[in-house]
Design an enzyme around this catalytic site. Structure first.
Site, PDB file in Angstrom:
ATOM      1  N   HIS A 188       4.981 -11.124 -11.934  1.00 40.25           N
ATOM      2  CA  HIS A 188       4.950 -12.587 -11.983  1.00 40.25           C
ATOM      3  C   HIS A 188       6.305 -13.156 -11.558  1.00 40.25           C
ATOM      4  O   HIS A 188       6.372 -14.197 -10.897  1.00 40.25           O
ATOM      5  CB  HIS A 188       4.606 -13.062 -13.393  1.00 40.25           C
ATOM      6  CG  HIS A 188       3.258 -12.618 -13.855  1.00 40.25           C
ATOM      7  ND1 HIS A 188       2.090 -13.098 -13.303  1.00 40.25           N
ATOM      8  CD2 HIS A 188       2.883 -11.724 -14.797  1.00 40.25           C
ATOM      9  CE1 HIS A 188       1.061 -12.523 -13.901  1.00 40.25           C
ATOM     10  NE2 HIS A 188       1.517 -11.690 -14.806  1.00 40.25           N
ATOM     11  N   ARG A 295      -8.127 -19.540  -3.254  1.00 41.93           N
ATOM     12  CA  ARG A 295      -8.499 -18.441  -4.161  1.00 41.93           C
ATOM     13  C   ARG A 295      -9.096 -19.023  -5.446  1.00 41.93           C
ATOM     14  O   ARG A 295      -8.390 -19.254  -6.416  1.00 41.93           O
ATOM     15  CB  ARG A 295      -7.278 -17.587  -4.486  1.00 41.93           C
ATOM     16  CG  ARG A 295      -6.621 -16.946  -3.263  1.00 41.93           C
ATOM     17  CD  ARG A 295      -5.423 -16.109  -3.690  1.00 41.93           C
ATOM     18  NE  ARG A 295      -4.767 -15.455  -2.568  1.00 41.93           N
ATOM     19  CZ  ARG A 295      -3.738 -15.966  -1.897  1.00 41.93           C
ATOM     20  NH1 ARG A 295      -3.247 -17.159  -2.251  1.00 41.93           N
ATOM     21  NH2 ARG A 295      -3.191 -15.312  -0.904  1.00 41.93           N
ATOM     22  N   ARG A 331     -12.922 -19.508  -1.186  1.00 39.56           N
ATOM     23  CA  ARG A 331     -13.496 -18.185  -1.436  1.00 39.56           C
ATOM     24  C   ARG A 331     -14.132 -18.177  -2.824  1.00 39.56           C
ATOM     25  O   ARG A 331     -13.510 -18.595  -3.793  1.00 39.56           O
ATOM     26  CB  ARG A 331     -12.408 -17.110  -1.367  1.00 39.56           C
ATOM     27  CG  ARG A 331     -12.931 -15.710  -1.675  1.00 39.56           C
ATOM     28  CD  ARG A 331     -11.872 -14.651  -1.447  1.00 39.56           C
ATOM     29  NE  ARG A 331     -10.801 -14.707  -2.426  1.00 39.56           N
ATOM     30  CZ  ARG A 331      -9.667 -13.990  -2.343  1.00 39.56           C
ATOM     31  NH1 ARG A 331      -9.471 -13.207  -1.302  1.00 39.56           N
ATOM     32  NH2 ARG A 331      -8.740 -14.081  -3.267  1.00 39.56           N
ATOM     33  N   GLU A 429     -13.378  -7.016   4.530  1.00 37.47           N
ATOM     34  CA  GLU A 429     -12.342  -6.312   3.767  1.00 37.47           C
ATOM     35  C   GLU A 429     -12.612  -4.822   3.634  1.00 37.47           C
ATOM     36  O   GLU A 429     -11.780  -4.082   3.107  1.00 37.47           O
ATOM     37  CB  GLU A 429     -12.243  -6.903   2.351  1.00 37.47           C
ATOM     38  CG  GLU A 429     -11.927  -8.377   2.320  1.00 37.47           C
ATOM     39  CD  GLU A 429     -12.111  -8.943   0.922  1.00 37.47           C
ATOM     40  OE1 GLU A 429     -11.121  -9.007   0.180  1.00 37.47           O
ATOM     41  OE2 GLU A 429     -13.248  -9.325   0.570  1.00 37.47           O
ATOM     42  N   ASN A 452      -5.264  -7.134   3.452  1.00 29.12           N
ATOM     43  CA  ASN A 452      -4.700  -6.380   2.333  1.00 29.12           C
ATOM     44  C   ASN A 452      -5.675  -5.297   1.867  1.00 29.12           C
ATOM     45  O   ASN A 452      -5.333  -4.113   1.803  1.00 29.12           O
ATOM     46  CB  ASN A 452      -4.375  -7.319   1.164  1.00 29.12           C
ATOM     47  CG  ASN A 452      -3.388  -8.401   1.538  1.00 29.12           C
ATOM     48  OD1 ASN A 452      -2.780  -8.359   2.602  1.00 29.12           O
ATOM     49  ND2 ASN A 452      -3.229  -9.383   0.678  1.00 29.12           N
ATOM     50  N   ASP A 453      -6.904  -5.724   1.538  1.00 29.18           N
ATOM     51  CA  ASP A 453      -7.893  -4.749   1.088  1.00 29.18           C
ATOM     52  C   ASP A 453      -8.389  -3.873   2.233  1.00 29.18           C
ATOM     53  O   ASP A 453      -8.652  -2.686   2.036  1.00 29.18           O
ATOM     54  CB  ASP A 453      -9.084  -5.461   0.426  1.00 29.18           C
ATOM     55  CG  ASP A 453      -8.866  -5.659  -1.073  1.00 29.18           C
ATOM     56  OD1 ASP A 453      -8.209  -4.798  -1.691  1.00 29.18           O
ATOM     57  OD2 ASP A 453      -9.329  -6.674  -1.616  1.00 29.18           O
ATOM     58  N   ARG A 463      -2.550  -0.138  -2.691  1.00 30.75           N
ATOM     59  CA  ARG A 463      -1.451  -0.994  -2.222  1.00 30.75           C
ATOM     60  C   ARG A 463      -0.564  -1.467  -3.363  1.00 30.75           C
ATOM     61  O   ARG A 463       0.498  -2.038  -3.125  1.00 30.75           O
ATOM     62  CB  ARG A 463      -1.996  -2.184  -1.431  1.00 30.75           C
ATOM     63  CG  ARG A 463      -2.947  -3.093  -2.183  1.00 30.75           C
ATOM     64  CD  ARG A 463      -3.590  -4.095  -1.229  1.00 30.75           C
ATOM     65  NE  ARG A 463      -4.658  -4.869  -1.826  1.00 30.75           N
ATOM     66  CZ  ARG A 463      -4.491  -6.052  -2.408  1.00 30.75           C
ATOM     67  NH1 ARG A 463      -3.287  -6.584  -2.462  1.00 30.75           N
ATOM     68  NH2 ARG A 463      -5.508  -6.697  -2.922  1.00 30.75           N
ATOM     69  N   CYS A 500      -6.789 -13.829   6.867  1.00 30.06           N
ATOM     70  CA  CYS A 500      -6.147 -14.509   5.737  1.00 30.06           C
ATOM     71  C   CYS A 500      -5.294 -13.567   4.901  1.00 30.06           C
ATOM     72  O   CYS A 500      -4.754 -13.953   3.870  1.00 30.06           O
ATOM     73  CB  CYS A 500      -7.187 -15.194   4.854  1.00 30.06           C
ATOM     74  SG  CYS A 500      -8.328 -14.062   4.045  1.00 30.06           S
TER      75      CYS A 500
END
Length: 542
Positions: A188, A295, A331, A429, A452-453, A463, A500
């Site tokens: 975070h 998101r 999404r 993805e 990313n995925d 990852r 994205c």
């Protein structure tokens, strides 16, 4: 000159004096007590004060870094009310007849060790959180202050680690950078640092010593290096780089209002990724052409129970209205894997990244899915909304989604509630979605590639595991070939394609993506203008 290396959290050059932020040793002594009831009352009072402090931190973070990033302080407040945590403290005080400070410290150690041993990346992060909230209670109980963050001039902060609460409390006007010995790029604190635009390094091999206080240092956030007492040559080079970066930022501001078009006339859409409506200010400030990824899972993560249709409708409506006719792609729920909400009561999985997540939850719990779809369709009357569905692997899944969507639309029509016909797309993805992209393109209006995925599943590399960094190649030819295949198959069916994921902001790949035929790139708001600059510098005819 001392040179130390770390992992960069946010790029940039910082030059200034060091302030060593050493945490005061919390030496907790076990004391026997006769009146355990009074000791429990001490704990309850400290817990209430901690809740008040966290509420104030949440308000401060909301103002400075937005609702999505402030959510950690709501999580901390919920952890303070966790039954298992409270039962442990109560049990230690009453059964062992010891002081509250000792009971909190032992509970913190036990819970942190338990979380750290879990396979789930999300739960591993909770180890730092439970230590943070416990240290807060102990400080209140003992009347001690937190780490010294005071400074009268802008400084480079050197620390063992920084809790999110400490990061938010930093006076940004007096912080040039921070460098920590520990920490995670997915923590975070790292997310907050990126949002606050503070050049930062974590996992740095620097020895914290009081002797470093006040010494000149240079933080190179681009290459992950801190130079302590730099020699004249290094200092001059870094000053030049810093000035160049500042000039680049100034020039980027002049790109506002300009088109995202190459020298030979190829146009590309440049959109922004956001986590909540609080981030819309960053989107407008950086002149993004729309929202490429909203998101929506943060709407769920920031709630202690399932958000209602009305609550979601107000959020999506605000996004549509604020963007004033620009496309807003939302999404649908992407809970699961490293993003968990307790009230979903998801079973612990051996391999959560490949488990019940995203669209799989929506299709197995249609009542949750329908609530979100109703809110989205209702909000479509207030702007240019689009919906995209995550973690698709087959045409059958898309057809099941369409059937549920048709039911929702029929209900709204029957109730006389207006909605617009809107674009609906899917995220690419998984390798399965890539291989089925020809068939999938016939079913939807657009694709958005989540690199990313896609990279994770293609290379079979977690990852979130830092031990695998040396094996993870974001430019792996297999991933790039898949992106090219998706573009070719999509365009054959008149379906447009966006990216994205993190690779969308990788300027080394921008030209290659445009040559592949990518139609849209959606990036963090701060990356919009640098990406526009890169696009306008290209000549694809050569």
């Amino acid at each position: 000159m001392i040179t130390c290396n770390g992992k960069s959290v946010y790029g940039g050059i910082a030059i200034g004096k060091i302030h060593v932020m050493a945490k005061k040793e919390q030496r907790i002594v076990r004391r026997s007590v006769d009146d355990t009831e009074t000791e429990m009352q001490r704990f309850e009072a400290a817990k209430a004060e901690a809740q008040n402090q966290l509420a104030e931190l949440y308000d401060k973070a909301m103002t400075e870094v937005g609702e999505a990033n402030a959510a950690i302080f709501e999580i901390h407040q919920m952890m303070l009310d966790d039954d298992d945590y409270l039962d442990s403290i109560n049990n230690i005080i009453t059964e062992q007849s010891v002081n509250a400070e000792f009971a909190v410290a032992i509970t913190a150690d036990n819970f942190a060790e338990m979380f750290s041993s879990m396979d789930d990346a999300y739960m591993k992060e909770r180890a730092a959180d439970v230590k943070d909230i416990s240290e807060r209670i102990i400080r209140i109980l003992t009347g001690s202050d937190s780490a010294d963050m005071s400074s009268e001039e802008p400084v480079i902060i050197l620390a063992d680690d920084l809790a999110p609460s400490e990061t938010v409390q930093l006076n940004k006007d007096l912080v040039l950078s921070f460098v920590t010995v520990h920490g995670s790029t997915n923590s975070h604190t790292a997310i907050l640092a990126r949002t606050m635009n503070i050049p930062a390094l974590i996992g740095t091999n620097v020895e914290l010593s009081p002797d470093l206080e006040g010494k000149l240092a240079v933080v190179d956030g681009f290459n992950g290096v801190i130079y302590i007492e730099p020699d004249s040559e290094t200092l001059a080079a870094m000053e030049k780089r810093r000035d160049e970066e500042l000039e680049k930022q100034r020039l980027l501001q002049e790109l506002k209002g300009k088109e995202n078009i190459t020298k030979d006339g190829k146009s590309v859409l440049v959109y922004a990724n956001i986590g909540n409506v609080k981030d819309l200010a960053y989107v407008l400030q950086n002149d993004a052409g729309g929202i490429g990824l909203f998101r929506s899972e943060f709407v769920y993560l920031e709630s202690s129970t399932y958000p209602t249709e009305e609550e979601q409708y107000r959020i999506y409506k605000k996004a549509a209205e604020t963007m004033a006719g620009k496309r807003v792609i939302i999404r649908t729920l992407d809970i699961g894997a490293d993003k968990q909400a307790d009230y979903f009561n998801l079973d612990k999985e051996e391999n959560p990244a490949m488990g019940l997540r995203a669209i799989r939850i929506c299709l197995t719990r249609p009542e949750i899915f329908k609530t979100q779809l109703r809110a989205l369709y209702r909000a479509s009357k207030h702007g240019k909304l689009a919906i995209m569905y995550p973690m698709i692997t087959s045409v059958e899944e898309v057809k099941r989604i369409k059937a549920i969507s048709a039911e929702v639309k029929a209900e709204l029509t029957a109730e006389g509630i207006p909605y617009n016909d809107i674009e609906e797309g899917i995220m690419i993805e998984t390798p399965a979605a890539v291989m089925m992209s020809s068939e999938l393109a016939k079913e939807v209006d657009f694709f958005s590639i989540g690199t990313n995925d896609l990279s994770q599943y293609t290379m079979a590399i977690d990852r979130q595991n830092p031990k695998l960094d040396e094996f993870f190649d974001p430019h792996h030819p297999a991933v790039l070939r898949m992106i090219e295949m998706v573009c070719k198959n999509a365009h054959a069916e008149n379906t447009w394609v966006g990216i994205c994921g993190e690779l969308g902001a990788d300027l080394e790949l921008t030209e290659q993506f445009l040559r592949m035929g990518v139609d849209e790139l959606s990036v963090s708001p701060s990356c919009v203008l640098p990406l526009r600059d890169k696009i306008r510098s290209l000549d694809l005819s050569k």
